[in-house]
Design a protein around this motif. Structure first.
Motif, short mmCIF file in Angstrom:
data_model
loop_
_atom_site.label_atom_id
_atom_site.label_comp_id
_atom_site.label_asym_id
_atom_site.label_seq_id
_atom_site.Cartn_x
_atom_site.Cartn_y
_atom_site.Cartn_z
N UNK A 107 8.49 6.39 11.33
CA UNK A 107 7.47 6.15 12.35
C UNK A 107 6.06 6.45 11.86
N UNK A 108 5.92 7.36 10.92
CA UNK A 108 4.58 7.69 10.41
C UNK A 108 3.89 6.49 9.78
N UNK A 109 4.60 5.78 8.93
CA UNK A 109 4.00 4.61 8.28
C UNK A 109 3.79 3.48 9.29
N UNK A 110 4.66 3.36 10.27
CA UNK A 110 4.50 2.34 11.30
C UNK A 110 3.30 2.65 12.20
N UNK A 111 3.04 3.93 12.43
CA UNK A 111 1.91 4.33 13.26
C UNK A 111 0.57 3.99 12.61
N UNK A 112 0.55 3.86 11.29
CA UNK A 112 -0.70 3.56 10.61
C UNK A 112 -1.31 2.24 11.08
N UNK A 113 -0.52 1.39 11.68
CA UNK A 113 -1.03 0.14 12.25
C UNK A 113 -2.19 0.42 13.20
N UNK A 114 -2.13 1.53 13.91
CA UNK A 114 -3.10 1.83 14.95
C UNK A 114 -4.36 2.53 14.42
N UNK A 115 -4.26 3.22 13.29
CA UNK A 115 -5.41 4.01 12.85
C UNK A 115 -5.67 3.97 11.35
N UNK A 124 -1.22 -2.10 7.51
CA UNK A 124 -0.02 -2.93 7.52
C UNK A 124 1.01 -2.48 6.48
N UNK A 125 0.94 -1.23 6.07
CA UNK A 125 1.89 -0.70 5.08
C UNK A 125 3.33 -0.84 5.55
N UNK A 128 6.16 -3.65 4.37
CA UNK A 128 7.13 -3.61 3.27
C UNK A 128 8.56 -3.42 3.78
N UNK A 129 8.68 -3.03 5.04
CA UNK A 129 10.00 -2.88 5.68
C UNK A 129 10.33 -4.06 6.60
N UNK A 130 9.56 -5.12 6.53
CA UNK A 130 9.69 -6.25 7.46
C UNK A 130 11.12 -6.78 7.52
#
Length: 190
Positions: A107-115, A124-125, A128-130
C-alpha cells in the motif's frame, strides 16, 4: 541451538504456547499506543487513522480479513516508518489471506499516486505491479480506505468494536493453508 535435543525443543515449544497465544493482545496494545499522540503533521492519531480505515472497510461490506487488514495496515509505522507497509504485512501475514497481506505490504507504493510528485518521486511507481493479480485490490484499498482516512470529523467506530475481530484473526493457526489461500484474490466488498 545446535546442541539442543528433541526434548529441549519440545519443552520450548510447550513453553512458547502462551506467548504465541497472546500475539493478538500485543498487537492490540501496540495499536492502542498509536492513539497516544497526533500523527505528525495530521489532525488525527495513528490509531484514529486505522479506525477510520477499518470502519470504512466494514461499512463497505468487507469481510473480517479485510477489516483487520485495514485496521492494522500501518501498525508498523511506529517502529519502521520507512518500510511500515512491509513491517505491517509481516505482522498479519501468518493469519490473514494472501491477498490481504500483499495489499498491506504494497500500500505504501500505491499511496504514492496521491503525493509522490510533491516529493519528486514517481507517483506511478505502482504501475510496475500492473499485471499482479492484487493490483486492483490494492488500488481500491488505497482509494477507498487509506487515503481518505485522515478526516478529523469522520465518525469511526471505536477500538473496542474491532477488538473481537483482531482476537479472532490472531487466534487462527499461523500459515493455515485454508486461510492463506495463496494466489486467490478476494473482493474487498460483498
Amino acid at each position: 541451538m545446535k546442541d539442543g535435543t528433541a526434548e529441549d525443543y519440545a519443552l520450548l515449544a510447550e513453553l512458547e504456547k502462551p506467548f504465541i497465544a497472546a500475539t493478538g493482545e500485543r498487537v492490540l496494545a501496540e495499536l492502542a499506543r498509536h492513539g497516544e499522540a497526533t500523527l505528525e503533521g495530521y489532525r488525527i492519531t495513528r490509531l484514529e487513522h486505522g479506525l477510520q480505515a477499518a470502519t470504512r472497510a466494514e461499512r463497505d461490506g468487507a469481510d473480517l480479513d479485510w477489516i483487520v487488514g485495514a485496521l492494522l495496515h500501518d501498525i508498523g509505522d511506529g517502529l519502521a516508518p520507512q518500510n511500515h507497509d512491509r513491517f505491517s504485512a509481516e505482522v498479519i501475514r501468518p493469519f490473514v489471506r494472501w491477498d490481504v497481506a500483499w495489499v498491506v505490504e504494497h500500500h505504501g507504493i500505491f499511496q504514492m499516486l496521491y503525493y509522490g510528485h510533491h516529493y519528486g518521486w514517481d507517483r506511478n511507481a505502482r504501475d510496475r505491479f500492473r499485471d499482479h493479480p492484487c493490483f486492483d485490490a490494492c488500488a481500491t484499498f488505497c482509494e477507498r480506505w487509506d487515503q481518505s482516512s485522515f478526516d478529523p470529523d469522520y465518525d469511526s467506530l471505536p477500538l473496542d468494536h474491532f477488538v473481537p475481530m483482531v482476537r479472532e484473526v490472531f487466534a487462527r493457526k499461523a500459515y493455515d493453508p485454508a486461510v492463506i489461500r495463496e494466489g486467490e484474490v478476494t473482493a474487498l466488498t460483498a
